[in-house]
Design a protein around this motif. Sequence first.
Motif, PDB file in Angstrom:
ATOM      1  N   TYR A  28       0.789  -1.155   0.035  1.00 55.78           N
ATOM      2  CA  TYR A  28      -0.096  -0.010  -0.036  1.00 55.78           C
ATOM      3  C   TYR A  28       0.948   1.156  -0.078  1.00 55.78           C
ATOM      4  N   GLY A  29       0.446   2.431  -0.889  1.00 48.96           N
ATOM      5  CA  GLY A  29       1.388   3.420  -0.914  1.00 48.96           C
ATOM      6  C   GLY A  29       2.280   3.135  -1.900  1.00 48.96           C
ATOM      7  N   TYR A  30       2.738   1.968  -2.344  1.00 50.74           N
ATOM      8  CA  TYR A  30       3.731   1.766  -3.437  1.00 50.74           C
ATOM      9  C   TYR A  30       3.384   1.048  -4.508  1.00 50.74           C
ATOM     10  N   ASP A  31       2.178   0.948  -4.828  1.00 53.01           N
ATOM     11  CA  ASP A  31       1.508   0.169  -5.804  1.00 53.01           C
ATOM     12  C   ASP A  31       1.471   1.077  -7.105  1.00 53.01           C
ATOM     13  N   LEU A  32       2.602   0.573  -7.888  1.00 57.80           N
ATOM     14  CA  LEU A  32       2.710   1.329  -9.260  1.00 57.80           C
ATOM     15  C   LEU A  32       1.632   1.121 -10.098  1.00 57.80           C
ATOM     16  N   VAL A  33       0.885   0.064 -10.295  1.00 52.76           N
ATOM     17  CA  VAL A  33      -0.178  -0.174 -11.203  1.00 52.76           C
ATOM     18  C   VAL A  33      -1.310   0.471 -10.838  1.00 52.76           C
ATOM     19  N   CYS A  34      -1.457   0.718  -9.462  1.00 56.09           N
ATOM     20  CA  CYS A  34      -2.746   1.228  -8.896  1.00 56.09           C
ATOM     21  C   CYS A  34      -2.656   2.850  -9.081  1.00 56.09           C
ATOM     22  N   VAL A  37      -3.244   3.352 -12.961  1.00 53.11           N
ATOM     23  CA  VAL A  37      -4.421   3.433 -13.212  1.00 53.11           C
ATOM     24  C   VAL A  37      -5.581   4.569 -12.695  1.00 53.11           C
ATOM     25  N   SER A  38      -5.021   4.724 -11.369  1.00 55.16           N
ATOM     26  CA  SER A  38      -5.633   6.069 -10.599  1.00 55.16           C
ATOM     27  C   SER A  38      -5.320   7.202 -11.486  1.00 55.16           C
ATOM     28  N   ALA A  39      -4.129   7.551 -11.774  1.00 57.73           N
ATOM     29  CA  ALA A  39      -3.719   8.993 -12.459  1.00 57.73           C
ATOM     30  C   ALA A  39      -4.698   8.802 -13.729  1.00 57.73           C
ATOM     31  N   VAL A  40      -4.402   7.951 -14.708  1.00 55.51           N
ATOM     32  CA  VAL A  40      -4.962   7.874 -15.892  1.00 55.51           C
ATOM     33  C   VAL A  40      -6.531   8.006 -15.868  1.00 55.51           C
ATOM     34  N   SER A  41      -7.227   7.393 -14.870  1.00 54.50           N
ATOM     35  CA  SER A  41      -8.597   7.509 -14.757  1.00 54.50           C
ATOM     36  C   SER A  41      -9.120   8.878 -14.314  1.00 54.50           C
ATOM     37  N   GLY A  64     -11.402   3.220  -2.146  1.00 54.80           N
ATOM     38  CA  GLY A  64     -10.754   3.233  -3.336  1.00 54.80           C
ATOM     39  C   GLY A  64     -10.739   2.106  -4.153  1.00 54.80           C
ATOM     40  N   GLY A  65     -11.553   1.270  -3.807  1.00 56.21           N
ATOM     41  CA  GLY A  65     -11.728   0.046  -4.846  1.00 56.21           C
ATOM     42  C   GLY A  65     -12.701   0.151  -5.809  1.00 56.21           C
ATOM     43  N   LEU A  66     -13.391   1.250  -5.952  1.00 58.61           N
ATOM     44  CA  LEU A  66     -14.564   1.518  -7.203  1.00 58.61           C
ATOM     45  C   LEU A  66     -14.430   2.860  -7.524  1.00 58.61           C
ATOM     46  N   LEU A  67     -14.492   2.894  -8.838  1.00 58.61           N
ATOM     47  CA  LEU A  67     -14.819   4.544  -9.547  1.00 58.61           C
ATOM     48  C   LEU A  67     -15.779   4.210 -10.673  1.00 58.61           C
ATOM     49  N   ASP A  68     -16.902   4.726 -10.744  1.00 60.65           N
ATOM     50  CA  ASP A  68     -17.933   4.325 -11.395  1.00 60.65           C
ATOM     51  C   ASP A  68     -18.109   6.051 -12.088  1.00 60.65           C
ATOM     52  N   TYR A  69     -17.894   5.791 -13.573  1.00 64.23           N
ATOM     53  CA  TYR A  69     -18.345   6.988 -14.362  1.00 64.23           C
ATOM     54  C   TYR A  69     -19.584   6.963 -15.193  1.00 64.23           C
ATOM     55  N   ARG A  70     -20.511   7.749 -15.282  1.00 60.77           N
ATOM     56  CA  ARG A  70     -21.504   7.819 -16.306  1.00 60.77           C
ATOM     57  C   ARG A  70     -21.519   9.327 -17.129  1.00 60.77           C
ATOM     58  N   ALA A  71     -21.640   9.182 -18.442  1.00 64.32           N
ATOM     59  CA  ALA A  71     -21.360  10.344 -19.291  1.00 64.32           C
ATOM     60  C   ALA A  71     -22.741  11.124 -19.107  1.00 64.32           C
ATOM     61  N   ASP A  72     -22.560  12.297 -19.345  1.00 64.53           N
ATOM     62  CA  ASP A  72     -23.588  13.423 -19.266  1.00 64.53           C
ATOM     63  C   ASP A  72     -24.275  13.443 -20.726  1.00 64.53           C
TER      64      ASP A  72
END
Length: 116
Positions: A28-34, A37-41, A64-72
């Motif tokens: 935790y805190g050093y997970d480069l994949v996370c 992915v977080s930076a891109v999303s 932090g285990g879920l991000l949900d996006y719905r377009a306008d």
Amino acid sequence: MITLHVERSSRERITGFRLSGHAGSGPYGYDLVCAGVSAVSFGAINAVEALTHSHPDVKQAPDGGLLDYRADEQASESDQDKAQLILEAMIVSMRTIEQSYGKFLRIHDKGGVDHA
């Protein structure tokens, strides 16, 4: 593992996406994949909000285990087009991460081809 589910309309436009799970590629805190992915999303969501007049519906879990996006869907055609370009660029970046770290990220794109 982080899973990205991309939802598209019958016209192949991205209508939403859902990121769920944890990469677990490092402590935790050093997970480069996370981090990637977080930076891109979040960068894509911030760009949509800053560069268009649209107001997407965005929800995230406190852990932090879920991000949900719905377009306008009420946004102008021009703003929807801008948002699409940003979101498609996000998918390209995510596929780049998936190619290098497929053990930690899986993409399901209903309008495209899954790359494992």
